[in-house]
Each structure stands twice: as C-alpha cells, then as structure tokens.
Motif scaffolding. Structure first.
Motif, PDB file in Angstrom:
ATOM      1  N   PRO A 423     -24.671   8.063  49.178  1.00 31.64           N
ATOM      2  CA  PRO A 423     -25.998   8.096  48.913  1.00 31.64           C
ATOM      3  C   PRO A 423     -26.935   6.237  49.246  1.00 31.64           C
ATOM      4  CG  PRO A 423     -25.314   9.455  47.447  1.00 31.64           C
ATOM      5  CD  PRO A 423     -23.977   8.983  48.269  1.00 31.64           C
ATOM      6  N   PHE A 424     -26.141   5.090  48.954  1.00 31.39           N
ATOM      7  CA  PHE A 424     -25.543   4.483  49.177  1.00 31.39           C
ATOM      8  C   PHE A 424     -26.735   3.105  50.304  1.00 31.39           C
ATOM      9  CE2 PHE A 424     -23.036   6.059  46.464  1.00 31.39           C
ATOM     10  CZ  PHE A 424     -22.759   4.734  44.863  1.00 31.39           C
ATOM     11  N   VAL A 425     -27.416   1.901  49.334  1.00 31.93           N
ATOM     12  CA  VAL A 425     -28.083   1.749  50.890  1.00 31.93           C
ATOM     13  C   VAL A 425     -27.238   0.131  50.386  1.00 31.93           C
ATOM     14  CG1 VAL A 425     -30.126   0.393  51.842  1.00 31.93           C
ATOM     15  CG2 VAL A 425     -30.108   2.977  51.029  1.00 31.93           C
ATOM     16  N   LEU A 426     -27.519  -0.426  51.567  1.00 41.72           N
ATOM     17  CA  LEU A 426     -26.217  -1.658  51.273  1.00 41.72           C
ATOM     18  C   LEU A 426     -27.664  -3.242  51.267  1.00 41.72           C
ATOM     19  CD1 LEU A 426     -24.163  -1.908  54.767  1.00 41.72           C
ATOM     20  CD2 LEU A 426     -23.438  -2.593  52.554  1.00 41.72           C
ATOM     21  N   TYR A 427     -27.143  -3.826  51.229  1.00 46.30           N
ATOM     22  CA  TYR A 427     -28.462  -5.046  50.686  1.00 46.30           C
ATOM     23  C   TYR A 427     -27.784  -6.515  50.504  1.00 46.30           C
ATOM     24  CZ  TYR A 427     -26.447  -5.167  45.965  1.00 46.30           C
ATOM     25  OH  TYR A 427     -25.455  -5.680  45.254  1.00 46.30           O
ATOM     26  N   SER A 428     -28.567  -7.167  50.482  1.00 43.34           N
ATOM     27  CA  SER A 428     -27.658  -9.279  50.042  1.00 43.34           C
ATOM     28  C   SER A 428     -28.665  -9.887  50.740  1.00 43.34           C
ATOM     29  CB  SER A 428     -26.795 -10.103  51.309  1.00 43.34           C
ATOM     30  OG  SER A 428     -26.297 -10.693  51.284  1.00 43.34           O
ATOM     31  N   ASP A 429     -29.798 -11.221  49.522  1.00 45.23           N
ATOM     32  CA  ASP A 429     -30.357 -11.309  49.343  1.00 45.23           C
ATOM     33  C   ASP A 429     -30.329 -13.331  50.272  1.00 45.23           C
ATOM     34  OD1 ASP A 429     -29.100 -12.843  47.496  1.00 45.23           O
ATOM     35  OD2 ASP A 429     -30.117 -13.324  46.152  1.00 45.23           O
ATOM     36  N   LEU A 430     -29.149 -12.970  51.060  1.00 44.69           N
ATOM     37  CA  LEU A 430     -29.487 -14.389  51.550  1.00 44.69           C
ATOM     38  C   LEU A 430     -29.695 -14.309  52.825  1.00 44.69           C
ATOM     39  CD1 LEU A 430     -26.142 -14.975  49.650  1.00 44.69           C
ATOM     40  CD2 LEU A 430     -27.950 -16.018  49.242  1.00 44.69           C
ATOM     41  N   TYR A 431     -30.648 -13.528  53.631  1.00 50.56           N
ATOM     42  CA  TYR A 431     -30.520 -13.300  54.811  1.00 50.56           C
ATOM     43  C   TYR A 431     -32.192 -13.972  55.292  1.00 50.56           C
ATOM     44  CZ  TYR A 431     -25.762 -11.780  55.658  1.00 50.56           C
ATOM     45  OH  TYR A 431     -24.436 -11.595  55.123  1.00 50.56           O
ATOM     46  N   GLY A 432     -32.819 -13.781  56.797  1.00 48.33           N
ATOM     47  CA  GLY A 432     -34.147 -14.467  56.875  1.00 48.33           C
ATOM     48  C   GLY A 432     -33.957 -12.533  57.334  1.00 48.33           C
ATOM     49  N   HIS A 433     -35.956 -12.835  57.874  1.00 47.27           N
ATOM     50  CA  HIS A 433     -36.404 -12.229  57.634  1.00 47.27           C
ATOM     51  C   HIS A 433     -35.499 -11.448  59.536  1.00 47.27           C
ATOM     52  CE1 HIS A 433     -40.740  -9.444  58.303  1.00 47.27           C
ATOM     53  NE2 HIS A 433     -39.220  -8.387  57.899  1.00 47.27           N
ATOM     54  N   ARG A 434     -35.724 -11.794  60.126  1.00 46.96           N
ATOM     55  CA  ARG A 434     -34.909 -11.448  61.723  1.00 46.96           C
ATOM     56  C   ARG A 434     -33.606 -10.510  61.467  1.00 46.96           C
ATOM     57  NH1 ARG A 434     -34.033  -9.892  64.714  1.00 46.96           N
ATOM     58  NH2 ARG A 434     -34.213 -10.568  67.251  1.00 46.96           N
ATOM     59  N   GLU A 435     -32.343 -10.989  60.843  1.00 46.74           N
ATOM     60  CA  GLU A 435     -31.760 -10.811  60.353  1.00 46.74           C
ATOM     61  C   GLU A 435     -31.538  -9.570  59.655  1.00 46.74           C
ATOM     62  OE1 GLU A 435     -29.694 -14.578  58.751  1.00 46.74           O
ATOM     63  OE2 GLU A 435     -28.435 -15.163  59.972  1.00 46.74           O
ATOM     64  N   PHE A 436     -32.759  -9.296  58.943  1.00 46.30           N
ATOM     65  CA  PHE A 436     -33.074  -8.467  57.672  1.00 46.30           C
ATOM     66  C   PHE A 436     -33.090  -7.199  59.003  1.00 46.30           C
ATOM     67  CE2 PHE A 436     -33.738 -10.573  53.938  1.00 46.30           C
ATOM     68  CZ  PHE A 436     -32.200 -10.199  53.204  1.00 46.30           C
ATOM     69  N   ILE A 437     -33.775  -7.233  59.601  1.00 44.85           N
ATOM     70  CA  ILE A 437     -34.297  -6.239  61.133  1.00 44.85           C
ATOM     71  C   ILE A 437     -32.981  -6.177  61.737  1.00 44.85           C
ATOM     72  CG2 ILE A 437     -35.618  -5.948  62.833  1.00 44.85           C
ATOM     73  CD1 ILE A 437     -38.066  -7.907  61.471  1.00 44.85           C
ATOM     74  N   ARG A 438     -32.607  -7.187  62.217  1.00 45.34           N
ATOM     75  CA  ARG A 438     -31.075  -6.433  62.876  1.00 45.34           C
ATOM     76  C   ARG A 438     -30.435  -6.046  61.993  1.00 45.34           C
ATOM     77  NH1 ARG A 438     -29.287 -11.691  63.954  1.00 45.34           N
ATOM     78  NH2 ARG A 438     -31.133 -12.093  66.253  1.00 45.34           N
ATOM     79  N   GLY A 439     -29.792  -5.617  61.168  1.00 43.15           N
ATOM     80  CA  GLY A 439     -29.310  -4.435  60.091  1.00 43.15           C
ATOM     81  C   GLY A 439     -29.398  -4.168  60.519  1.00 43.15           C
ATOM     82  N   MET A 440     -31.029  -3.213  59.944  1.00 42.22           N
ATOM     83  CA  MET A 440     -31.668  -1.751  60.028  1.00 42.22           C
ATOM     84  C   MET A 440     -30.522  -1.242  61.766  1.00 42.22           C
ATOM     85  SD  MET A 440     -34.969  -1.141  58.419  1.00 42.22           S
ATOM     86  CE  MET A 440     -35.438  -3.007  59.429  1.00 42.22           C
ATOM     87  N   VAL A 441     -30.484  -2.034  62.727  1.00 46.94           N
ATOM     88  CA  VAL A 441     -30.328  -1.975  64.119  1.00 46.94           C
ATOM     89  C   VAL A 441     -28.143  -1.036  64.339  1.00 46.94           C
ATOM     90  CG1 VAL A 441     -30.613  -2.503  66.478  1.00 46.94           C
ATOM     91  CG2 VAL A 441     -32.426  -2.644  65.102  1.00 46.94           C
ATOM     92  N   ALA A 451     -30.585  -2.093  53.980  1.00 47.58           N
ATOM     93  CA  ALA A 451     -32.368  -2.547  52.947  1.00 47.58           C
ATOM     94  C   ALA A 451     -32.781  -3.945  54.084  1.00 47.58           C
ATOM     95  CB  ALA A 451     -32.016  -2.730  51.204  1.00 47.58           C
ATOM     96  N   PRO A 452     -33.462  -4.317  53.965  1.00 47.65           N
ATOM     97  CA  PRO A 452     -34.263  -5.374  54.628  1.00 47.65           C
ATOM     98  C   PRO A 452     -35.100  -6.216  53.642  1.00 47.65           C
ATOM     99  CG  PRO A 452     -35.605  -3.955  55.764  1.00 47.65           C
ATOM    100  CD  PRO A 452     -34.796  -2.913  55.155  1.00 47.65           C
ATOM    101  N   GLU A 453     -34.658  -6.019  52.633  1.00 46.88           N
ATOM    102  CA  GLU A 453     -35.394  -6.473  50.879  1.00 46.88           C
ATOM    103  C   GLU A 453     -36.346  -7.608  51.510  1.00 46.88           C
ATOM    104  OE1 GLU A 453     -32.203  -7.222  48.440  1.00 46.88           O
ATOM    105  OE2 GLU A 453     -32.907  -9.079  48.548  1.00 46.88           O
ATOM    106  N   VAL A 454     -37.459  -7.149  49.827  1.00 40.16           N
ATOM    107  CA  VAL A 454     -38.285  -8.041  50.375  1.00 40.16           C
ATOM    108  C   VAL A 454     -37.738  -9.459  49.158  1.00 40.16           C
ATOM    109  CG1 VAL A 454     -40.558  -9.199  49.257  1.00 40.16           C
ATOM    110  CG2 VAL A 454     -39.958  -6.953  51.084  1.00 40.16           C
ATOM    111  N   ARG A 455     -37.422 -10.676  49.642  1.00 38.52           N
ATOM    112  CA  ARG A 455     -37.137 -11.735  48.496  1.00 38.52           C
ATOM    113  C   ARG A 455     -37.793 -12.921  48.701  1.00 38.52           C
ATOM    114  NH1 ARG A 455     -32.296 -15.518  50.586  1.00 38.52           N
ATOM    115  NH2 ARG A 455     -34.472 -16.464  49.886  1.00 38.52           N
TER     116      ARG A 455
END
Lengths: 703, 703
Positions: A423-441, A451-455
């Motif tokens: 039960p863990f969600v991956l994250y990193s604050d070093l991406y752009g919004h577009r990459e955050f979305i692609r990561g979920m896919v 997690a396409p986190e808001v940074r």
C-alpha cells in the motif's frame, strides 16, 4: 537455446507459465516476495484465451536462451504491429515497441532509457501475453529495436533528397517494418526464470497483479486529501496549518511531515529533533482533529540513530551520507528497523511514512546511494539491492503496520516487480504536469500507483489544473514542502515565504475546496475500485490500453485514463490552456459534471474553464457520490447520492468494513449493490443495513 | 585481493607499470591496438618523480582486486583532496572526484553520468598518477563517492533547520570529508590489466599519450578552416559555395559533404548518388581550387552497397537501419571496407571522412545501433564493440590513407582508449557553446581532440563568439549542414533556406573573414604544437590543470584553456555578453591582440566586443604568425612575422616537412628555431634555408 541445455515450461496457475533456464540466482523478486499468489482469484479468472503453452502467441521453442560471458540472453519473436507496455513507472514514454528499456532504478532520468524510480522487468504485449523476467539485475530489454542480419538483403531504395537530410528525419523514432526480436539481457546471472501471463493486455495485467498477491487495499482515509507541510516547519507551524484547514473547511486527511522532524536527516536518526519538543502532544492533537500523520524518512541510518550499533552487522560495506545501508534482505535488519518503527511511531499514532531517496542517483546532480559492488551480509550485491530495496523497504513497513493490525497508505520513491499488494504510492517532485499524468498511465501496467502531486505552480490556474489531476488519481497529494502557507494562499514560492497572499486568494481557495470536496465525494466509488484491484487485479487508475485492448485508437494514449470503473479522465495542463483533444471509445458518454451526451468512437476537442477538468462517464454507469466530509474518521458515515448515467441496466457495488484494519481478511467485506433495472428504477441491495453508507433515496438521473 | 590470487606489478616503460589480475579478456584496447608505444620518447621523459613502484602514491598492496558474479572489482585508496580528470570527452563536468563515471559510449547524454561519444577507462589524479583500465566493457568508476562502513561512526551532528531543508542544500553535489575509495567495476571480465602512469597530471597525460603511440600529426591543411555544406546540396551547390568562398576571400581549406552524396544513406552505400552525377569532375575542380574534400559516412552497410555480400560473413548478427554492422575486429572486414575507401575515394582525391553515428544511442530519441548482446565473428560482443568501434573505425581509415602515404585529418563521433595517434577530431552538433568549450578541456586529458564546431547560431553575435572559439581549437569547423548559404550571410535557418541575407551581412562576413585569417596566421604556431603532441605527448589544446598541476586555483577551470604552448584562451559565449571572469596563473601576461600587460596569479574580469576573443600570452613567449592564405596548398610558403612578448630570453621552434605525407617518419622534420636573447634581439636559426617559412625580418615587440 544451446542444444542440450535444459529448459521446461511449467504451468503454475491458470494462464501463468514458468520457464526455468539453468540455475537462477538466489535473490530475485519471486524468491524473496512476502505476499502469496492470489490462487483463488486466478482460478476464477480462468485459463486465458487458450489453454496450455498455446496460450502464448509463440511456440515454446521460439523462446531461446543463451549463456554468455555477460550473463543470460533471451530472445523471443516479435511481430511488426506489436505494442509493448509496462516496465514499471515510465515518465517519458508509453509504448516500448522499437525501444530499449534498461531496468535500473534511477531517480529523475531526463532521457527515455527505461530507467525510473520504479522500473520493473515486466511488460505486456498486444500480441497477447505478459512476461516477468525474475531478476533484480539491471536487465536490458530490446523491444524489437533491431532486425536480424540478412533481413534487409535485397533492399534497393535510394535517398529522397532534402527530406531525408533534415534533423527531424534523421533522428526520428522509427519502428522497423520487418519482423523483429525481443532481446533480453540479464547480466551476471547463471540462470533465469521467466513467468508468462497469458491473455490480452487487460487479462495479462490482472494475472500479473494476482500473481503478485492482488492489489493493495488502502484505508479509506488514505484515499482522502494529503498535504505535505513546509520543510522548515516546527510543531507549532504544523498545528497552525492543521487548524487553518479545519477553519477554512478545506478537506485534508493526511498531514505529512518532512525531514526536519529528525534530530538529523541525510542520514536519518529516526528520532524527533528539537523543532518538535512536544511531538506526541502534536500527534495526539492532530489525530483528535481527524488527521493522519505521515513521517518522512529514508533508509540511511546516521551514527546517532538509536539502533545504529545493532545494525552494523546487517548493513552493506559502504556508507551513504555518513549512514549505514541496512540489508533488508536479512531478518535481523528488518526486525531492528521495523521494530523501532512499530514501537516508536505506529503505536504512538503515526499512520504512515514517506520512504524517500531509496532510488539510485546516476542522473541527479547529487551523488548519493551505494556502489553496485556493495556487499551485503545477506549475500546480495549493490546492483541487486538497488532494484530490490524499494520493495523490501515497503514490505517491512507494511508488515510493521500489519503486526499491529493497522492498514496504511504510505509513500515511496522506488518500487519494482510484484509491488501490487504493497500500500504505497510512488512520487517524485521533479516532473512536469504532463509527465505526472503519463506516470499514472504507465504505472498501471505493472501493479504500481503513482501520485501526480501538486508541487510548484506557475500560477493560480496551474494550481487548479494540478489539483484537478490529483483529485482523479490514486493519491490526492499536495506536496508543499517549499512553502510555509498553503498554495491557494500564494503560489509564488518567494512571496509565500514572505507570508504574502495572492490577490485572488479567495477565488482559488474556494475552487480548491470544491475540488477537494469532489475527491471526498468520490471516496466510496474509489474504495470499490481498490477492492477490485485487491480481489481481481484490475488497476483502479489505468491506461486506456488496459480498459480495452482491442481499441487500436486508444492504445497510444498517455494523457487520459480510467479512474475507477466508469470515469474517463482527460486532464488539462497549464500549457493546454482551456481546451484539449480527447478520445472517447465507441459508445455513448456523458460529461461527468454537466451531463452532456457525447457519441464516442472519435476524437473531439473539449473546452474547460480553469476550475473544471474534463471527465466522461460511460453510458450505463452508476456513480455513488458521498456528501463531502473534511476527513474520514473512525466513525464517518457517508451520506450517499446515486448518480445514474443513461438508461441501460447497470449496477455498482460498494464495499464496507471498518476501513482501517485487516478484519476484512477474516470476515470479508459487506456489499451494498446499487442496481438500475431496465425500468430505470434504482434499487440498493444491503443499503438499509449499511453501517458506513447512508442512503436517503437521493438520485440524480443523467441522460 | 583474495588471499592466494596472483597479481604482479611489472614495469613496462619508464614511469609505466602494469598489474595483471587473473586472466584478462582477449579483446581490450591494449591488446588490439595498432600503434606502437613511443619507447624513445618515454625513455627521454624519464622515470617519473620516483622510481619503481614507489612512483605511485600508494603501495601495490593497496590495489585490491576481487572476482564477483558481476565481474572484477578493483579498489584503490583516494585522499580527500584528490581531483580527478579524464574519462575521455566529458561535456558536462571536469572534475570527477566524488562522482560516478560510467564508461559507455553513448551519444548525447544530457546528464552527467560519464557516458559520452568518446569515454575512456582512463583518468589522472592530482595525487600523482594516471590509470588505464584495459577494457572495452562498460566499466563503472566510483571516484570517492562513498565512505566505507564505520567511517562515520561517532558522528553526532544535528540538523540545521531551514538551511538544510532547501532543495539546493538537499541535492547539492557533496564531496565526503573523509578518506574514500576508488571503486572500479569491470563487468563480465574474468581478469584485468591495469596500467599506471606515474607523475603529476601533466607527466601522467604525456606518458599515457606516448604509451598510446604519441599524438597524431595532421597535415597542415587540416589545421585550416573547415566548412561542412548544406545536407541537401547537389554538386552544383557545392561548387557554387566553393567558388563563393574564393571570391569573397574567405579562407576555407576543407569542404565536407554530408549524407546526400551516397545513393542511399542510413544505412550507407558508399557510392555517389544522382545528386552528384559528375562527382569526379567536382572533386577535381575543388582540389584545383585548393580545397580538400571530406565525405560523410557511417559503418552501417546498406544491402545495395557494392561490398555488402562480401561483408556478410564478417558482420554482427543484427542489422542497424537495415544495414550490416561490419566486424572491424576481423582483418577481412577491415580489408574490404578500407580497400573500397582507398580505391574509390582516397586515390581519387578525397582527403578525409566524417565517421558518423558510430556512437551508441541510449539517449537520442532515435533508436539506432546494435544490441550489447550482438555476436561478431571475431568473438567480440556488442558491448565491447560499442566501446571499441570508434577507435577501430579510425584505425582502418587512417591505415587506408597511410597505405597511400597520405596524411589525413578527419572527423569521428566516437573514440576511446589509446586514440591519441589517430588523426581524427571528435564532434557532435548537439551541444551548447559552453559545453563545446568544456569538451576541449576535458578531452585533453585522454589523448582526444574535440571540435567546438560552429552550428546553429542565435544571432550574428553568437556566430562570432562561436567562430572565435573554433579559431582557437583543434579543428576550426563550421558545420552548416542545415543551411544552404554561409552563416555570415544569414544565421536564421528559415531565412537562410529562403536565401534571404541578413542586413548586417557585410559586417559579419568581414568579422568572420578576419577571424578565419587569424586561424590561418596561427597555422605554423599550431603545427609546432601538434609536432610536440606527436613527439612528447603534450596536448596542443589543453586544460589548465595539465599546464600547471600545482596551480590549485586553475584546477577546476573548464572554460579557458591553453592553445599551443603560450596562448591562454578565454572564450566568451552569447550568454556571457561582452565580459567574463578569467583566471591568469602567476606571472606576467599580455593581451594577445592589444599587448596590454596583466599581472597574473588572480582572477579578473575582462571585456571584449563581439568580434574579439580574450586571449593572453605568457611573458617571454614568441608567437610566429603567418600572412593568412586562403588555403594551404602543396606549395604554400608562409610569410612570417615574429611576435615577441616581453623581454625574457625565449625560443620557439617551427617544424617543416611536406606537411602532407609520412616522409617525416624517415627523414625527420626540419626545424627553424626562433630565439630571443637577453638583449631582446631575435635570431632565426635555420630560417634562411626554410622551404615553407619565409622570414623577412618582420618582428613585433610587445611589452
């Protein structure tokens, strides 16, 4: 295969086949896993499209192995039109056909090599199979990059002048038109196990997840809103923020505290430092206010940590940031580390952890982590540990909670093969919004959550676009470690540090609140999706190629995705402005917010103001919506409204338990089945006995 | 070292020691090299600072070896203050201390991993030694990244709040304060040879270059101006450009023709296509006009190539871009390939080649090159071939020229260990100006030459800044493959394609001409530097850390460098504007152009208009300058002016031969020694007998 070498295909569950070549290494994802294969669910899923070895799109004899000085080379046939997905979290591309994938944990790659925080030696092919190469080695997968010698003999083309001499033509990504090979290289190994998962993309992914043990089931609060506070916070600042959220009616479930809580971080002491003199009082207060507290840490153990001495014998032979690297492949290191967490934190009300920096760092300008040649007491080496440690770390923290009978949803920066049950969600604050979305896919093919986190946000509009995305994501996380005040007060970091509010503060706070409330409304719906992840292996947030493997048009789409069973989410980014193109699969669709009908099977342009995200609902869907709460408490009862889209017969099942413990493992889940008959009437089976969902007959009919 | 394992240190030349651990692989840089060690020069260079094993800054017993499943691990001691240079061409950083270096050929890495077009398993340490790890494997060097377990025990620091929680602090590049290790991992190998080069940075580099066979000696014309023409050119366009250069009095020596000359490129046919129907007439005309012609190609052999069939048995088992990958480790492939080049091109007046795409492509969005698992008939595998092919390719082309008694200076995109004797300059058009400058500095530690080519320019000013840099570089190359007209006519690609000239055309053409003429004036001076590269191993263009290893202030500088013996070059980039900081080593310096004196041993800010590059001359230097010619012909005689800087005694030697053949190998070079006595009088010994330099007593005294 070299003549005379032994290999054998073995059926290990319905639709899952294993081939062993020579003598595999002792440390591999399958041999070290702690979760058990979900046999029952695999049985129910059935045999795959065909039975036996024939379930794979090639003959067993076409799987070729070779031992070389470099390790093992495996080759498989690959058809021209095959698309390839998986390899864990991939931020830079979706379809691996024609590409090399280098399965090495590495933070923040800026180039599309296959490396990521969370790569996995697993892929699915549209030819109708999935493959797990059971190794922690830095394996390289050549997914049809090359043709075999002689394939092109006889070609007699000539240059097309000018056009072929442009930079874009020269360096365009090209897929060969000829039949190709999958070539897999596993370095250093003397043998290898391959696990094949039969079925189309969806079935292969489900089988892989069930083989891993089924998807994780987070506590209900974990699905709520997350807020990571300013890195420089002391306990008073944390309490002030928490109080403010409640006063402002901003739903927040989880408060995450960053490195500053340790007396020393980089490396860690795992002890509260002087910024938090009354930490237990703070934790208790937060808990009483309905918050769950998440603490940042990493694995590197500073000499001042209380269990440093005990860990010395169970650590690798090099330090990182002056700290020990514990060998989580030894029971001793696991027990020392997990025991401390259980006693000091879990039993004192800490609800989860943020497991940072467990990815490697070839690309980051910093220079952390341990050499690949590091020797660990278990016998693992640094290469294996890099690819293993994300999962080993998750497992030990998960089990520390499980020991106490408490579920967690936590955060982790690295993961790997077979991670679905964790039960863990991956994250990193070093991406752009577009990459955050692609990561979920991309993550959805390999049993991972992202997690396409808001940074950092460029503007109020950017903030809303990012919040819209997290609302429809596995973990609705605002990562505010660089700003002392919430971003809806001020998005500019410098001004935020000066406590200077934005002029449009009221508008953005209100818009954020509505979006947070939307997330809270979707909690019961999303919980069902996680139960189905757990029991059936269907990813709660997933690529369109998983949803319908036969929809060729949808295959390459990496900027829209399914959220739960029936919602198709098409986020906008700041760069998009207020419109984007979406693809709706065949059939009838409805706008989630406005109920507008759309004929699918086509691409269309949609518009949405800054506070609105384009979301489409499948005709026939039933979407149960809750009255938003500020947080999910032990005794929260959701006041439900049923949204009914279209007129077809349909049903949706809500699941309930205590939402926080493992009792469901023994007692099962209670089910509330919401059904719409052919007559359009809604029936709720089990609704009246439900303890956590209250139905007062509120129904909204759309279409 | 594992007890009982055999290793032995052996002196193989003055100041050079070899240690063998177990059984090294058959394919390595040293075992495959074609150049002979420059024994005589090594003998003259002497024994290093101390004799025997003591010449190294550590004991032989401190060099530890281990065989693991992954290959060989070597560890060496490393002191806290050691700086580390080398690893071939590095675009992204200079000092490798505290960093990982991954020695893998890879085009266009955007992150600082050690990968590059031309990495080398060679470094020099300021502790006083150089090390060549004799392998084509993708070796990883951990240059003091980690401390050993227990090193930090007893540390009891606590967090400094806020400051330690900024992003820049968290991810800053940090060098450990404690004693560290060099850890070297050589995958797949069962044994390894290490070659140690004693001495300070300069001596170690010289020894390495002499061990490699001495630096290359280009023909004089190769040091002139290079112009690569528009990719879409046909023969008429090439001739028109060439005519234009002469009419405009723009010095140009070499015309480079891009892929379009092949009937099929990507992969190649090595036959002229229909854009060049009268190619021989074109080549002859160009040669008559004093141009040397350079042809683009790569190694991948298209099926329509005339020698495709012959190469089939001597190629790897996978294709690239539908073409064969020849196995240049086999004599057959070398002979087929080199023979074709000799007969078709070299004997028909082609003066050199541009050897493209021989680097690998993990980072490029395209997907070329062969798998690491590729099997070659020689027995090499793809991994080894990737790290070897740049050098193998250079060697076979060099030897094709040598067979005809003709010297070349050519271009290549990949190189590796022991490349110093090969007359090829590295290039790639995918960097910014700042990286182009750094490349000259870093390449100089490993026997490599790098062209900071003029490519796409943002403005006229940018064009001049870039031209200024190439004038003071190993190869003065304008790479104009994207523009049909010269950049001094129009820098904007789109407008250039429309044949639309810039308004300031006259100014920029004139400014470029003056800079080109400056290069032509420097040719005799630069030729001397190359002779000393050839004979002594001193890089003609080199880092400040090579020039004076004891100058701590100069060590980290990667944006200024020595050009020839006495010129210190400090280029400006567009981003700098018209001023930058420079560091002048201790002593007196003069402005090269204005003769202004500067006291050294300090940093200072200098200003320079867009058409001027800051260049400083050492007090006491003699810089022979030639009247600029438009190109270097067979019979060119340089009209010399002596520039004399300062009043100290000084001397400079010019070398002469036919400037084009290998005759000097038998007959030696004639020398002209220019001497300034204590009385300030200039004497030119051998000047009156010189055939290629004419001295009419022109002398300019500065200072």
């Amino acid at each position: 295969m070299v003549a005379g070498e032994e290999k054998q295909m073995e059926k290990i569950a319905e639709g899952i086949y294993k081939i062993t070549y020579q003598k595999p290494e002792p440390f591999t994802p399958v041999s070290m896993r702690k979760s058990e294969m979900a046999d029952g669910a695999l049985e129910r899923l059935g045999k795959g499209r065909k039975d036996g070895a024939a379930a794979l799109p090639f003959e067993e004899t076409e799987i070729q192995f070779e031992q070389t000085a470099r390790g093992i080379t495996v080759t498989l046939p690959m058809k021209t039109d095959e698309d390839i997905y998986g390899f864990g979290l991939q931020l830079l591309s979706l379809n691996a056909a024609g590409r090399k994938r280098y399965v090495k944990v590495n933070s923040d790659p800026r180039m599309d090599t296959g490396e990521s925080h969370a790569p996995a030696p697993f892929y699915v092919s549209t030819a109708g199979y999935g493959l797990l190469v059971d190794t922690y080695r830095y394996a390289t997968f050549y997914m049809g990059t090359n043709t075999e010698k002689g394939t092109s003999a006889g070609k007699r083309e000539v240059n097309i002048p000018h056009r072929e001499f442009s930079e874009s033509a020269l360096y365009a990504f090209k897929r060969a038109k000829e039949e190709r090979k999958v070539i897999i290289e596993i370095p250093a190994a003397g043998g290898i196990d391959l696990y094949f998962f039969a079925g189309d993309v969806k079935e292969a992914v489900m089988r892989y997840n069930l083989f891993s043990g089924g998807g994780c089931l987070p506590p209900m609060w974990g699905l709520g809103m997350w807020y990571r506070v300013y890195g420089g916070s002391d306990e008073n600042h944390v309490k002030k923020l928490a109080k403010g959220f409640r006063e402002d009616k901003m739903p927040v479930d989880v408060i995450g505290i960053e490195p500053g809580w340790h007396s020393h971080s980089y490396s860690c002491t795992y002890e509260w430092g002087y910024l938090f003199p009354n930490h237990q009082e703070m934790v208790d207060t937060l808990n009483q206010e309905g918050y769950h507290v998440n603490l940042w840490e990493h694995i590197f153990v500073y000499p001042a940590a209380p269990f440093y001495e005990k860990l010395l014998d169970y650590s690798g032979d090099y330090e990182v940031w002056n700290g020990l690297v514990p060998d989580f492949a030894t029971e001793e290191a696991r027990n020392i580390f997990a025991g401390w967490h259980e006693e000091q934190f879990i039993q004192n009300g800490i609800a989860g952890f943020k497991l940072d920096e467990c990815d490697n760092s070839d690309f980051n300008p910093s220079n952390w982590s341990f050499p690949d040649s590091t020797k660990f007491p278990s016998g693992m080496d640094g290469e294996q540990m890099h690819n293993a440690v994300g999962v080993l770390y998750q497992e030990l923290i998960f089990n520390a909670f499980k020991n106490r009978g408490i579920r967690t949803l936590s955060s982790v920066r690295s993961s790997g093969a077979l991670a679905a049950p964790l039960p863990f969600v991956l994250y990193s604050d070093l991406y752009g919004h577009r990459e955050f979305i692609r990561g979920m896919v991309t993550a959805s093919f390999s049993g991972m959550l992202w997690a396409p986190e808001v940074r950092d946000c460029a503007s109020g509009e950017d903030l809303l676009r990012r919040v819209e995305t997290i609302v429809f994501s596995p973990q609705a996380l605002l990562n505010c470690w660089r700003i002392p005040n919430p971003p809806w007060e001020q998005v500019c970091i410098e001004k935020n540090l000066q406590n200077e509010a934005m002029e449009e503060r009221a508008f953005y706070m209100d818009a954020c609140r509505k979006l947070f409330e939307l997330r809270m409304s979707l909690l019961p719906y999303l919980y069902s999706a996680f139960v189905e992840y757990h029991e059936l292996g269907i990813p709660p947030v997933r690529a369109m190629a998983i949803e319908d493997p036969e929809d060729y048009e949808a295959r390459g789409i990496d900027d829209q995705y399914f959220f739960g069973r029936d919602l198709l989410v098409c986020p906008l980014t700041l760069e998009d402005g207020d419109s984007r193109e979406v693809y709706l699969p065949a059939g009838l669709w409805y706008g989630f917010f406005d109920g507008q009908p759309y004929e699918g099977g086509r691409r269309l342009s949609v518009q949405a103001k800054e506070e609105v995200i384009p979301v489409f609902v499948r005709d026939g869907a039933i979407v149960p919506m809750a009255e938003p709460v500020l947080c999910v408490r032990e005794d929260t009862v959701f006041e439900m409204t049923i949204r009914s889209y279209g007129r077809k017969e349909g049903a949706y099942t809500l699941y309930e338990d205590d939402f926080t413990s493992f009792q469901y493992e023994n007692e099962g889940m209670r089910e509330v089945e919401i059904r719409r008959g052919g007559d359009g009437k809604i029936e709720i089976a089990g609704g009246e006995n439900s303890l956590r969902y209250r139905f007062k007959g509120k129904t909204e009919f759309i279409g």
